[in-house]
Scaffold this motif. Sequence first.
Motif, mmCIF file in Angstrom:
data_model
loop_
_atom_site.group_PDB
_atom_site.id
_atom_site.type_symbol
_atom_site.label_atom_id
_atom_site.label_comp_id
_atom_site.label_asym_id
_atom_site.label_seq_id
_atom_site.Cartn_x
_atom_site.Cartn_y
_atom_site.Cartn_z
ATOM 1 N N ASP A 71 99.831 62.335 48.000
ATOM 2 C CA ASP A 71 101.092 62.507 47.297
ATOM 3 C C ASP A 71 101.814 61.165 47.182
ATOM 4 O O ASP A 71 101.178 60.119 47.093
ATOM 5 C CB ASP A 71 101.942 63.547 48.049
ATOM 6 C CG ASP A 71 102.801 64.378 47.114
ATOM 7 O OD1 ASP A 71 103.739 63.813 46.539
ATOM 8 O OD2 ASP A 71 102.550 65.587 46.964
ATOM 9 N N SER A 72 103.142 61.207 47.225
ATOM 10 C CA SER A 72 103.963 59.991 47.112
ATOM 11 C C SER A 72 104.315 59.418 48.473
ATOM 12 O O SER A 72 105.215 58.584 48.576
ATOM 13 C CB SER A 72 105.250 60.298 46.339
ATOM 14 O OG SER A 72 106.104 61.162 47.077
ATOM 15 N N GLY A 73 103.612 59.864 49.520
ATOM 16 C CA GLY A 73 103.898 59.397 50.868
ATOM 17 C C GLY A 73 104.693 60.414 51.661
ATOM 18 O O GLY A 73 104.885 61.560 51.253
ATOM 19 N N PRO A 88 98.609 58.388 61.037
ATOM 20 C CA PRO A 88 99.612 57.834 60.113
ATOM 21 C C PRO A 88 99.166 57.787 58.667
ATOM 22 O O PRO A 88 99.989 57.612 57.761
ATOM 23 C CB PRO A 88 99.875 56.433 60.661
ATOM 24 C CG PRO A 88 98.678 56.101 61.480
ATOM 25 C CD PRO A 88 98.213 57.403 62.060
ATOM 26 N N GLY A 89 97.868 57.915 58.392
ATOM 27 C CA GLY A 89 97.397 57.870 57.024
ATOM 28 C C GLY A 89 97.428 56.474 56.458
ATOM 29 O O GLY A 89 97.435 55.475 57.186
ATOM 30 N N PHE A 90 97.493 56.396 55.106
ATOM 31 C CA PHE A 90 97.450 55.082 54.472
ATOM 32 C C PHE A 90 98.256 55.090 53.183
ATOM 33 O O PHE A 90 98.273 56.085 52.445
ATOM 34 C CB PHE A 90 96.002 54.666 54.171
ATOM 35 C CG PHE A 90 95.853 53.199 53.896
ATOM 36 C CD1 PHE A 90 95.743 52.296 54.947
ATOM 37 C CD2 PHE A 90 95.846 52.720 52.593
ATOM 38 C CE1 PHE A 90 95.616 50.929 54.695
ATOM 39 C CE2 PHE A 90 95.720 51.363 52.335
ATOM 40 C CZ PHE A 90 95.605 50.457 53.395
ATOM 41 N N ASP A 91 98.915 53.964 52.919
ATOM 42 C CA ASP A 91 99.752 53.768 51.739
ATOM 43 C C ASP A 91 99.040 52.805 50.798
ATOM 44 O O ASP A 91 98.958 51.602 51.071
ATOM 45 C CB ASP A 91 101.107 53.196 52.190
ATOM 46 C CG ASP A 91 102.135 53.174 51.086
ATOM 47 O OD1 ASP A 91 101.774 52.856 49.942
ATOM 48 O OD2 ASP A 91 103.321 53.457 51.382
ATOM 49 N N TYR A 92 98.501 53.339 49.691
ATOM 50 C CA TYR A 92 97.756 52.508 48.755
ATOM 51 C C TYR A 92 98.660 51.737 47.805
ATOM 52 O O TYR A 92 98.194 50.851 47.085
ATOM 53 C CB TYR A 92 96.757 53.356 47.968
ATOM 54 C CG TYR A 92 95.613 53.827 48.826
ATOM 55 C CD1 TYR A 92 94.561 52.974 49.131
ATOM 56 C CD2 TYR A 92 95.599 55.111 49.359
ATOM 57 C CE1 TYR A 92 93.508 53.396 49.941
ATOM 58 C CE2 TYR A 92 94.558 55.541 50.165
ATOM 59 C CZ TYR A 92 93.525 54.677 50.453
ATOM 60 O OH TYR A 92 92.492 55.088 51.263
ATOM 61 N N VAL A 93 99.955 52.031 47.789
ATOM 62 C CA VAL A 93 100.902 51.261 46.991
ATOM 63 C C VAL A 93 101.297 49.991 47.744
ATOM 64 O O VAL A 93 101.316 48.900 47.186
ATOM 65 C CB VAL A 93 102.141 52.103 46.645
ATOM 66 C CG1 VAL A 93 103.130 51.281 45.821
ATOM 67 C CG2 VAL A 93 101.734 53.359 45.876
ATOM 68 N N GLU A 94 101.602 50.156 49.039
ATOM 69 C CA GLU A 94 101.979 49.012 49.874
ATOM 70 C C GLU A 94 100.780 48.378 50.574
ATOM 71 O O GLU A 94 100.914 47.340 51.220
ATOM 72 C CB GLU A 94 102.995 49.468 50.938
ATOM 73 C CG GLU A 94 104.227 50.153 50.382
ATOM 74 C CD GLU A 94 105.120 49.226 49.596
ATOM 75 O OE1 GLU A 94 105.099 48.014 49.880
ATOM 76 O OE2 GLU A 94 105.847 49.719 48.698
ATOM 77 N N ASN A 95 99.619 49.030 50.472
ATOM 78 C CA ASN A 95 98.389 48.561 51.127
ATOM 79 C C ASN A 95 98.599 48.381 52.633
ATOM 80 O O ASN A 95 98.383 47.299 53.197
ATOM 81 C CB ASN A 95 97.900 47.251 50.512
ATOM 82 C CG ASN A 95 96.479 46.909 50.938
ATOM 83 O OD1 ASN A 95 95.667 47.803 51.186
ATOM 84 N ND2 ASN A 95 96.165 45.628 51.042
ATOM 85 N N GLN A 96 98.992 49.462 53.284
ATOM 86 C CA GLN A 96 99.274 49.395 54.718
ATOM 87 C C GLN A 96 99.007 50.747 55.378
ATOM 88 O O GLN A 96 99.025 51.792 54.722
ATOM 89 C CB GLN A 96 100.735 49.012 54.958
ATOM 90 C CG GLN A 96 101.734 50.053 54.466
ATOM 91 C CD GLN A 96 103.171 49.627 54.646
ATOM 92 O OE1 GLN A 96 103.483 48.445 54.723
ATOM 93 N NE2 GLN A 96 104.069 50.601 54.719
ATOM 94 N N VAL A 97 98.753 50.702 56.662
ATOM 95 C CA VAL A 97 98.629 51.920 57.461
ATOM 96 C C VAL A 97 99.994 52.583 57.543
ATOM 97 O O VAL A 97 101.022 51.923 57.696
ATOM 98 C CB VAL A 97 98.100 51.591 58.864
ATOM 99 C CG1 VAL A 97 98.123 52.833 59.745
ATOM 100 C CG2 VAL A 97 96.695 51.009 58.774
ATOM 101 N N THR A 99 102.761 55.543 55.723
ATOM 102 C CA THR A 99 103.310 55.634 54.368
ATOM 103 C C THR A 99 104.831 55.589 54.383
ATOM 104 O O THR A 99 105.478 55.981 55.356
ATOM 105 C CB THR A 99 102.888 56.946 53.672
ATOM 106 O OG1 THR A 99 103.480 58.055 54.344
ATOM 107 C CG2 THR A 99 101.378 57.095 53.637
ATOM 108 N N ILE A 100 105.384 55.122 53.268
ATOM 109 C CA ILE A 100 106.785 55.338 52.963
ATOM 110 C C ILE A 100 106.823 56.309 51.787
ATOM 111 O O ILE A 100 105.791 56.607 51.182
ATOM 112 C CB ILE A 100 107.516 54.031 52.630
ATOM 113 C CG1 ILE A 100 106.866 53.349 51.407
ATOM 114 C CG2 ILE A 100 107.486 53.095 53.826
ATOM 115 C CD1 ILE A 100 107.609 52.120 50.950
#
Length: 354
Positions: A71-73, A88-97, A99-100
Motif C-alpha cells: 500500500d502507501s506505507g 518493519p517491511g520496506f519502503d520502495y519510495v524512500e528505499n529504506q527498511v 515505511t512512512i
Amino acid sequence: MSQTSRSPFALVLAFPVLLSGCLTVPERPSPDTAAFETPEYQAQKGLAIVKASSLYARGGTGQGVAVALIDSGLNSSLPEFQGRLRDPGFDYVENQVGTIDRVGHGTQMAGILAANKNDQGMHGVAFNAQLIPYRFGDDNEPFFFDSEIAQSWQAAFEKGTRILNNSWANAIPATEINEARYKQVMPQSLITARKLVENGAVFVFPTGNELKREPLAEPGLPVAIPELEKGWIAVVALKNDGSAINAKSNYCGLAADWCIAVPGGDSGAGQGLLTTSKDGKYTQTAGTSPAAALVSGALAALQSRYPELTAQQVRERLLSTANRTGIYANSEAYGRGLMDLDAASRQVPKVLVK
C-alpha cells in the motif's frame, strides 16, 4: 479503495454445511459473543454485519498470523499498531527498511485489518494478527511500480506471510485483460503471483470504485490466468448495513466464483467505516479498499481459528460459507455472497484437514 485520493490506492459478508461429502457438526452451545461486542466492536460497523464476534468467541482473533500490507506505507508508531508488526517491511519510495505513510491510505487499511483491541476508537477484524507493510509509489498507476509490487510480494512470502492484502488495482477492465496484455503491464508481478499461488499464497484485491458491472484487472485476473484462482479473492463493497452494494463499488462480474461481499462504507457524513488515520486520530473511509482489508483480516482471524488448514483451504472455507440468501444470491453483483464469520468458524469436517 477509499474516497479521498486519486492515488493508485483510490482506483481502485446457522445451518450445517455439506462439504466434501461430510456434514459439519453444529457447535454446542452457540458461542458467547457478548464479551466481544464492545464499544470498539460496534464502532467499526462492518464487524457486526459479518458476525465477527462469533469467530472471536471460537478463538479466532488472528494470533500468530501475519498479513502483508502492500500500500502507501504505515505509520507504525501509533498505539493502534503496537505489537502488530511482525516485521518493519520496506519502503520502495524512500528505499529504506520500515515505511512512512504520506498519503494515509495504508494506515487506514491497516486499521481495518489489525488495529489493537485496546478500548480506544475501534479495532481491526483480526486484532491479534500482525502486519508486514510495504510502500510503493504514491501518485501513479500501479503498473508503473510493477517491480516494487513483485518484490513486496516475494519479500512478504519469504518472511512467512501467506495472506497478501492489495487495496489497489490497475484501472483496466478485467474484460480487456488477457495473459499477453497483462505480461506487458505487470510482467514481474505476474511471474511472482504465479509462483506464490503455486506455493500456497492468497491474494486479496478490491473490485474497484467505478460502479461498473465488471471488476478491474487484478481482481479478475484468474479469468485470463486460471491457475491463479485457488489463491485469489476479489472483494465487492456493501453499504455499512449490508443492504446493497455501496455507491461506488464495481460488481463481482466475471470474478463471481472467487468474489465475496463485505461492508466497505459509503459516501456521506458518518457513512464510512471507522479506522485509523496517519496522524493518530480516527477517520471514516469508504470504498472497495477497506472492504478488501476487511477480508484479508478475516482470513488471518480464520487462519488462527484453523491452524491445521493452509491459507488456501481457509480461503475456500471463507468463500464456501458465505451467505447466499436473499439479495446475495445474485452472483453477478455479490459473487459467493456476504461474508459470514459465524458460519465460517464452525467445526470443520475432518475430511478437509490434510
